[in-house]
Scaffold this active site. Structure first.
Site, short mmCIF file in Angstrom:
data_model
loop_
_atom_site.label_atom_id
_atom_site.label_comp_id
_atom_site.label_asym_id
_atom_site.label_seq_id
_atom_site.Cartn_x
_atom_site.Cartn_y
_atom_site.Cartn_z
N LYS A 76 -63.13 15.65 -24.85
CA LYS A 76 -63.71 14.40 -24.40
C LYS A 76 -64.78 14.62 -23.36
O LYS A 76 -65.51 13.70 -23.02
CB LYS A 76 -62.64 13.41 -23.92
CG LYS A 76 -61.59 13.87 -22.93
CD LYS A 76 -60.65 12.69 -22.63
CE LYS A 76 -59.24 13.07 -22.22
NZ LYS A 76 -59.11 13.73 -20.93
N LYS A 103 -63.18 24.02 -28.72
CA LYS A 103 -62.34 22.83 -28.90
C LYS A 103 -63.17 21.55 -28.82
O LYS A 103 -64.06 21.45 -27.97
CB LYS A 103 -61.31 22.87 -27.77
CG LYS A 103 -60.15 21.93 -27.89
CD LYS A 103 -59.19 22.11 -26.73
CE LYS A 103 -59.26 20.89 -25.82
NZ LYS A 103 -58.14 20.74 -24.91
N LYS A 113 -61.79 24.80 -11.17
CA LYS A 113 -62.51 23.57 -10.80
C LYS A 113 -63.19 23.70 -9.45
O LYS A 113 -64.27 23.13 -9.24
CB LYS A 113 -61.56 22.37 -10.79
CG LYS A 113 -61.21 21.84 -12.17
CD LYS A 113 -60.55 20.48 -12.09
CE LYS A 113 -60.20 19.92 -13.46
NZ LYS A 113 -59.43 18.67 -13.39
P1 AMP Z 1 -57.68 16.75 -22.86
O1 AMP Z 1 -58.52 15.76 -23.59
O2 AMP Z 1 -58.29 18.13 -22.93
O3 AMP Z 1 -57.31 16.32 -21.47
O4 AMP Z 1 -56.33 16.89 -23.67
C1 AMP Z 1 -55.34 15.92 -23.69
C2 AMP Z 1 -54.35 16.24 -24.83
O5 AMP Z 1 -54.96 15.91 -26.10
C3 AMP Z 1 -53.98 17.73 -24.91
O6 AMP Z 1 -52.78 17.99 -24.27
C4 AMP Z 1 -53.88 18.00 -26.39
O7 AMP Z 1 -52.57 17.80 -26.82
C5 AMP Z 1 -54.75 16.96 -27.05
N1 AMP Z 1 -56.06 17.50 -27.48
C6 AMP Z 1 -57.22 17.42 -26.79
N2 AMP Z 1 -58.22 17.94 -27.49
C7 AMP Z 1 -57.70 18.39 -28.65
C8 AMP Z 1 -58.25 19.04 -29.81
N3 AMP Z 1 -59.53 19.33 -29.91
N4 AMP Z 1 -57.41 19.33 -30.83
C9 AMP Z 1 -56.11 19.03 -30.75
N5 AMP Z 1 -55.53 18.43 -29.70
C10 AMP Z 1 -56.31 18.11 -28.65
#
Ligand code: AMP
Ligand code: TRP
Length: 328
Positions: free
Chosen positions: A196, A193, A112
């Site tokens: 968000k 992946k 970051k």
């Molecule tokens: P993030 O949105 O990257 O901060 O992720 C938060 C949590 O959501 C992670 O610890 C994952 O468990 C889950 N997560 C986020 N994106 C995915 C995805 N594309 N597929 C499955 N789980 C996800």
């Protein structure tokens, strides 16, 4: 009862990836543990944020969405990080017991800080605030994504160090990493992946997307020109991702979902079934969300959560404060 704690930064809007990989898992844990879930709003300003109002809106949206997805306030202490003063107070003490070298090794800090000029000190000490979040409540287990594992391990090291120096002050936490399960991929680039924070919104389905947007996104989801449905993550990543979404959201075992679709030749029909499952999942969540966001229910829950969290946190901080020799 063992205690479980987790937080999810309100740094974007929640997606079906978050739902499959994070939220659903948490909902399952909430019955088995004395669980704590909080919105880490203080962590969001470790990178520059343009608009304070947007942070506040997102905190509310996150909180309402968690409730809409099935977070049970009877089983879970649900609160906002910045409403717990002891977390700041403990952070200072922990910062004085954390080494520059340790923080310099954090991979998230390295990646970051490369992307910014004028890196704030908060980005560097972020893992200490996270350690305080965790050990303040004597959390036994902390479910996180793999990218946060290093931070939970640092929290362990800090807890052990404090205990060695001052006696048994803290429970030493353990990370739980999501079982290898549904990794939902981006609809436009199914090699990465679904996130968000991806720039292209066509690749991501958000929990609050309208049905017409979802339809557009699924219809335009990248597939291939083979003309038959089969599960092969390497050769057919787009199709395989859609099968995974179907299985994860409908609760169908993966093999059953694969058998169900294999051999279909019309991608349009295949996509229609995937679309139906997404609608069916999101409809009740969105309906509940609409209801919740027109009421103050979330405030009642967050007030209760804040009160319980503060009671535990301030007692713990008092012990630590005395142990390090502060005050009279
Ligand atoms: P993030 O949105 O990257 O901060 O992720 C938060 C949590 O959501 C992670 O610890 C994952 O468990 C889950 N997560 C986020 N994106 C995915 C995805 N594309 N597929 C499955 N789980 C996800
Ligand atoms: N840093 C985490 C993230 O970016 C959020 C977080 C803050 C957290 N404090 C925590 C997660 C304590 C688990 C436990 O996703």
């Amino acid at each position: 009862m063992k205690r479980l704690l987790s937080g999810l930064q309100p740094s974007g809007e929640l997606t079906i990836g978050n739902y499959c990989g994070g939220i659903r898992q948490f909902l399952q844990y909430q019955k088995e543990y004395d669980s704590f879930l909080f919105v880490p709003d203080m962590h969001t300003i470790t990178v520059p944020q343009a608009n304070p109002e947007l942070i506040r809106e997102r905190i509310r949206r996150f909180a309402n969405l968690y409730l809409a997805c099935g977070l049970d306030p009877q089983n879970c202490t649900f609160y906002i990080q910045s409403e717990i003063p002891a977390v700041n107070q403990l952070t200072w003490i922990l910062e004085c017991h954390t080494y520059m070298g340790e923080l310099s090794r954090m991979t998230q800090y390295k990646s970051k800080s490369e992307k910014q000029t004028n890196v704030g000190c908060g980005l560097f000490t972020y893992p200490v605030l996270m350690a305080a979040d965790i050990i303040l409540y004597d959390s036994n287990v902390v479910p996180v994504g793999i990218d946060q594992k290093q931070h939970v391990e640092l929290a362990r090291d800090i807890a052990v160090r404090m205990n060695n120096r001052y006696g048994d002050l803290f429970v030493v936490p353990e990370p739980i990493i999501a079982k290898v399960g549904a990794k939902i991929k981006d609809l436009q680039d199914p090699t990465k992946k679904m996130s968000k924070s991806n720039e292209d919104p066509m690749g991501t389905i958000f929990l609050l997307d309208s049905e017409s947007d979802i339809k557009k996104k699924i219809n335009r989801a990248v597939t291939d020109n083979d003309g038959y449905v089969a599960f092969d993550e390497e050769k057919k990543p787009g199709i395989s991702n859609l099968i995974t979404i179907y299985a994860a959201l409908s609760g169908t075992p993966m093999q059953e979902a694969i058998d169900h679709f294999t051999g279909m030749t019309r991608y349009g029909d295949f996509k229609k079934e995937v679309l139906e499952v997404i609608y069916e999942t999101l409809r009740p969540i969105q309906a509940e969300y609409q209801k919740l966001s027109q009421s103050d229910y979330v405030d009642t829950i967050l007030d209760q959560g804040r009160d319980r969290a503060n009671e535990i946190a301030s007692k713990k901080y008092d012990l630590v404060r005395k142990a390090v020799g502060f005050g009279r």
